[in-house]
Design a protein around this motif. Structure first.
Motif, PDB file in Angstrom:
ATOM      1  N   SER A  77      -6.709  -0.054   1.565  1.00 43.46           N
ATOM      2  CA  SER A  77      -5.765   0.148   0.465  1.00 43.46           C
ATOM      3  C   SER A  77      -6.098  -0.742  -0.723  1.00 43.46           C
ATOM      4  CB  SER A  77      -4.335  -0.116   0.945  1.00 43.46           C
ATOM      5  OG  SER A  77      -4.180  -1.458   1.388  1.00 43.46           O
ATOM      6  N   LEU A  78      -6.577  -1.967  -0.440  1.00 44.79           N
ATOM      7  CA  LEU A  78      -6.945  -2.863  -1.532  1.00 44.79           C
ATOM      8  C   LEU A  78      -8.172  -2.349  -2.285  1.00 44.79           C
ATOM      9  CD1 LEU A  78      -6.381  -6.367   0.094  1.00 44.79           C
ATOM     10  CD2 LEU A  78      -5.155  -5.404  -1.846  1.00 44.79           C
ATOM     11  N   VAL A  79      -9.162  -1.866  -1.541  1.00 46.44           N
ATOM     12  CA  VAL A  79     -10.355  -1.320  -2.181  1.00 46.44           C
ATOM     13  C   VAL A  79      -9.991  -0.116  -3.044  1.00 46.44           C
ATOM     14  CG1 VAL A  79     -12.553  -0.144  -1.774  1.00 46.44           C
ATOM     15  CG2 VAL A  79     -11.946  -2.157  -0.422  1.00 46.44           C
ATOM     16  N   ILE A  80      -9.135   0.748  -2.503  1.00 50.73           N
ATOM     17  CA  ILE A  80      -8.705   1.926  -3.259  1.00 50.73           C
ATOM     18  C   ILE A  80      -7.942   1.512  -4.507  1.00 50.73           C
ATOM     19  CG2 ILE A  80      -7.219   3.962  -3.187  1.00 50.73           C
ATOM     20  CD1 ILE A  80      -7.880   4.200  -0.211  1.00 50.73           C
ATOM     21  N   LEU A  81      -7.098   0.463  -4.405  1.00 50.96           N
ATOM     22  CA  LEU A  81      -6.338   0.000  -5.563  1.00 50.96           C
ATOM     23  C   LEU A  81      -7.270  -0.548  -6.646  1.00 50.96           C
ATOM     24  CD1 LEU A  81      -3.578  -0.436  -6.831  1.00 50.96           C
ATOM     25  CD2 LEU A  81      -3.519  -2.697  -5.785  1.00 50.96           C
ATOM     26  N   VAL A  82      -8.299  -1.287  -6.234  1.00 44.11           N
ATOM     27  CA  VAL A  82      -9.268  -1.796  -7.208  1.00 44.11           C
ATOM     28  C   VAL A  82      -9.939  -0.632  -7.942  1.00 44.11           C
ATOM     29  CG1 VAL A  82     -11.471  -2.993  -7.490  1.00 44.11           C
ATOM     30  CG2 VAL A  82      -9.709  -3.967  -6.014  1.00 44.11           C
TER      31      VAL A  82
END
Length: 370
Positions: free
Chosen positions: A11-16
């Motif tokens: 989810s963090l990678v997608i948010l970035v």
């Protein structure tokens, strides 16, 4: 790595990727040669997509079309006065989105991405005045650093446009739009949070209400601003696959933030935002020939540091481990010093309740920044 850890980092990678690509795509579709789409129609499409996504997520709470229909009828259609409450933040969000399109059309992607973090400051101010929340000292320091970093970048941006009066006017107009967008973003976000906290209505119901009013206000903007042009050229004039990707990514932004908060935490969300800023700046060098000098780099560094500091939640102090349970001796137990933390009947006294309340307020302040 277990399933939750996988979701956390995914989810963090997608948010970035979402944060960085939204600004880059938005800048690209507003400056690419060729037929330019009407931004007002794009906002209508964004609201409709968000409404559809919220309905799907509301359905997923029960997986029953009967329950979905009943909820929409009782909480949205029948309860009109409650639904009208969301009209104010919906109007503010619609104006903000229009301002974002104007700002990105007049500012470089990197400059816009960094300056738009000013919404952290405006949100914090409205939280203090409207929700009566208190900020930690570290958060106030972070806000000062944020303001300093953005000021440095904007002064540099205006100075670099001095060779052309038109460019300088565009830079100043873009700055005005992005600052006003940040103010409206902070006010709308805090007002919406206040609505959420004062009722037990599902957040997806509230998002449907927001999108309903948002679509109405967006259609009004279409009629006022671009009706003649749309009548002549069509509602979807200038649309292509890249424009649709940009609209979908923007619509998904809020949902992605919710996923990150659920599976990660606000600190890592702050890191993700900071990484997205850096990625946007570096990508702008190759995509839009942005010149990043030492002054711009220093201002960006200050903004990144401020985002991380503002999101940081200090570790909770360790409570004494030798506290007996209620079944222990009825006499009061004391921590270091003379302050009693348990009364004679085993209930918590004001000292430990104050400790817990302070930690709750800190975590609530962090969560509200989504």
């Amino acid at each position: 790595m277990n399933g939750r850890e996988y979701l956390k980092w995914a989810s963090l990678v997608i948010l970035v990727v979402q944060n960085a690509s939204t600004i880059l795509l938005l800048r690209y579709v507003r400056t690419v040669p060729g037929d330019l789409f009407f931004s007002t129609t794009a906002i209508v499409c964004q609201e409709l997509i968000k409404m559809l996504a919220s309905i799907v997520l509301l359905y997923c709470e029960s997986f029953s079309f009967t329950e979905l229909k009943s909820t929409i009828n009782q909480q949205i259609i029948s309860n009109r006065m409650d639904s009208i409450k969301t009209g104010i933040p919906a109007l503010l969000f619609t104006i903000q989105t229009n301002l974002v399109y104007l700002a990105i059309s007049n500012l470089d992607a990197a400059v816009f991405q960094v300056t738009f973090q000013l919404k952290i400051l405006t949100t914090a101010i409205f939280m203090v005045f409207l929700l009566k929340k208190s900020l930690r000292f570290l958060q106030w320091v972070a806000l000062l650093i944020l303001f300093a970093g953005i000021s440095i970048i904007q002064i540099q941006n205006v100075k670099s446009s001095k060779n052309s009066d038109a460019d300088q006017k565009n830079a100043l107009f873009g700055l005005f739009c992005v600052v006003l967008a940040c103010v409206l973003s902070g006010l709308a976000g805090v007002y919406f949070e206040k609505i959420l906290k004062n009722s037990k209505t599902s957040i997806w119901v509230r998002n449907i209400q927001l999108s309903l009013f948002g679509t109405f206000f967006a259609l009004m903007t279409v009629y006022i601003s671009d009706y003649d042009k749309i009548e002549a050229k069509g509602f979807f004039f200038g649309y292509n696959s890249v424009v649709w990707v940009n609209i979908i990514i923007q619509s998904a932004g809020g949902l992605l933030v919710a996923v990150v908060i659920k599976y990660a935490d606000n600190i890592l969300k702050g890191y993700a935002t900071s990484i997205a800023i850096i990625v946007s700046c570096l990508a702008s060098v190759y995509l839009f020939d942005t010149v990043i000098n030492m002054v711009f780099a220093f201002g960006t560094l200050l903004v990144v540091v401020s985002v991380v500091l503002y999101s940081y939640t200090p570790p909770s102090p360790t409570l004494p481990t030798n506290i007996p349970s209620q079944s222990s001796s009825p006499r009061s137990v004391r921590s270091e010093g003379s302050s009693s933390i348990f009364s004679q009947d085993g209930s918590e006294t004001s000292e430990i309740l104050k400790y817990k309340l302070n930690n709750y307020n800190d975590s609530a302040n962090a969560r509200s920044q989504m």
